[in-house]
Design a protein around this motif. Structure first.
Motif, PDB file in Angstrom:
ATOM      1  N   ARG A   1       0.832  -1.205   0.000  1.00 12.67           N
ATOM      2  CA  ARG A   1       0.000   0.000   0.000  1.00 12.67           C
ATOM      3  C   ARG A   1       0.863   1.251   0.000  1.00 12.67           C
ATOM      4  O   ARG A   1       1.892   1.319   0.685  1.00 12.67           O
ATOM      5  CB  ARG A   1      -0.893   0.015   1.240  1.00 12.67           C
ATOM      6  CG  ARG A   1      -1.962  -1.042   1.258  1.00 12.67           C
ATOM      7  CD  ARG A   1      -2.730  -1.043   2.580  1.00 12.67           C
ATOM      8  NE  ARG A   1      -3.281   0.267   2.927  1.00 12.67           N
ATOM      9  CZ  ARG A   1      -4.417   0.440   3.582  1.00 12.67           C
ATOM     10  NH1 ARG A   1      -5.137  -0.618   3.958  1.00 12.67           N
ATOM     11  NH2 ARG A   1      -4.853   1.644   3.874  1.00 12.67           N
TER      12      ARG A   1
ATOM     13  N   ARG B   1      -5.324  -5.117  -2.787  1.00 15.11           N
ATOM     14  CA  ARG B   1      -6.633  -5.125  -2.139  1.00 15.11           C
ATOM     15  C   ARG B   1      -7.288  -3.755  -2.342  1.00 15.11           C
ATOM     16  O   ARG B   1      -6.688  -2.851  -2.903  1.00 15.11           O
ATOM     17  CB  ARG B   1      -6.494  -5.425  -0.631  1.00 15.11           C
ATOM     18  CG  ARG B   1      -5.703  -6.684  -0.303  1.00 15.11           C
ATOM     19  CD  ARG B   1      -6.408  -7.945  -0.788  1.00 15.11           C
ATOM     20  NE  ARG B   1      -5.819  -9.147  -0.249  1.00 15.11           N
ATOM     21  CZ  ARG B   1      -4.843  -9.836  -0.828  1.00 15.11           C
ATOM     22  NH1 ARG B   1      -4.330  -9.408  -1.965  1.00 15.11           N
ATOM     23  NH2 ARG B   1      -4.372 -10.932  -0.272  1.00 15.11           N
ATOM     24  N   ASP B   2      -8.506  -3.614  -1.859  1.00 15.44           N
ATOM     25  CA  ASP B   2      -9.192  -2.320  -1.911  1.00 15.44           C
ATOM     26  C   ASP B   2      -9.102  -1.711  -0.517  1.00 15.44           C
ATOM     27  O   ASP B   2      -9.967  -1.965   0.333  1.00 15.44           O
ATOM     28  CB  ASP B   2     -10.656  -2.515  -2.335  1.00 15.44           C
ATOM     29  CG  ASP B   2     -11.363  -1.179  -2.533  1.00 15.44           C
ATOM     30  OD1 ASP B   2     -10.657  -0.153  -2.611  1.00 15.44           O
ATOM     31  OD2 ASP B   2     -12.601  -1.178  -2.587  1.00 15.44           O
TER      32      ASP B   2
END
Length: 229
Positions: free
Chosen positions: A153, A206-207
């Motif tokens: 991320r 991922r979200d």
């Protein structure tokens, strides 16, 4: 001492230095073992008995328990630096991040003393600042490689990895100190479950949910973790 004019070598001083070095090493290893099992409440006298040396010998090698803890911290810094450099040598940045998190967490999970040192609950300012200056840039590099590869991320930093380890150390401590279920033999590995849950949350594919609090800087992280003796 040799007689005047004698060519015989004076071996007394080298022997003393060798014995002193051997006793120091015995105390460091005994301290690591005892602190790992009991935490940092063990005394220097306890360590001397565990090492099989006299209390006077222990105090000649280390003026107090804090000096011994600092020597152990230096040894741990060497080991953690080796882990970080292995992580940075991994061709795949995500594999490197996972290697670092797994090995670092595994070391801390079985060592109460290291967990206390790692979370800043017992170390002096100078030695803890040395740990920051030596290891924090490598942790940052592990995180940066994974971010730049698009696998981590974009809002996760090296200090986030540190606090994940702090959290996992708490899980490991509960597993070590808690009443053991009679039908489970794997509670010492419980931290590993949460490591992988957290690793999934770090993946960029991922979200992700927006993070409500920004990361701390390296200096702020170590200031927060350090407590004055």
């Amino acid at each position: 001492m040799t007689e005047p004019g004698s060519t015989e070598p004076d071996t007394a001083e080298p022997t003393l230095r060798k014995d002193a070095a051997l006793n120091r090493e015995r105390l460091i290893e005994a301290g690591r073992d005892l602190f790992a099992k009991r935490g940092l409440s063990a005394t220097l006298n306890d360590v001397a008995r565990h090492a099989g040396v006299g209390v006077g010998t222990a105090y000649r090698r280390f003026a107090n328990k804090d000096e011994l803890i600092d020597a152990i911290l230096e040894r741990q810094n060497q080991e953690m630096e080796a882990v970080l450099r292995s992580a940075l040598a991994e061709p795949d940045p995500w594999d490197g991040l996972v290697l670092y998190m797994e090995r670092a967490s595994a070391i801390q999970a079985v060592d109460r003393g290291m967990s206390q040192i790692f979370t800043g609950r017992h170390s002096c300012k100078v030695s803890y600042d040395e740990t920051r200056d030596r290891l924090a840039p490598l942790v940052d590099e592990v995180a940066a490689r994974a971010r730049n590869s698009g696998q981590l991320r974009t809002d996760v930093t090296g200090t986030d990895l540190i606090f994940i380890q702090v959290a996992l150390s708490a899980v490991a401590t509960v597993a070590l100190d808690g009443h053991q279920p009679t039908d489970r033999q794997d509670t010492s590995e419980l931290y590993h479950r949460y490591l992988w849950i957290l690793l999934d949350g770090l993946r960029a594919d991922r979200d992700p949910s927006p993070l409500p609090v920004p990361p701390l800087s390296v200096d702020d992280t170590h200031e927060l973790l350090r407590t004055e003796a």
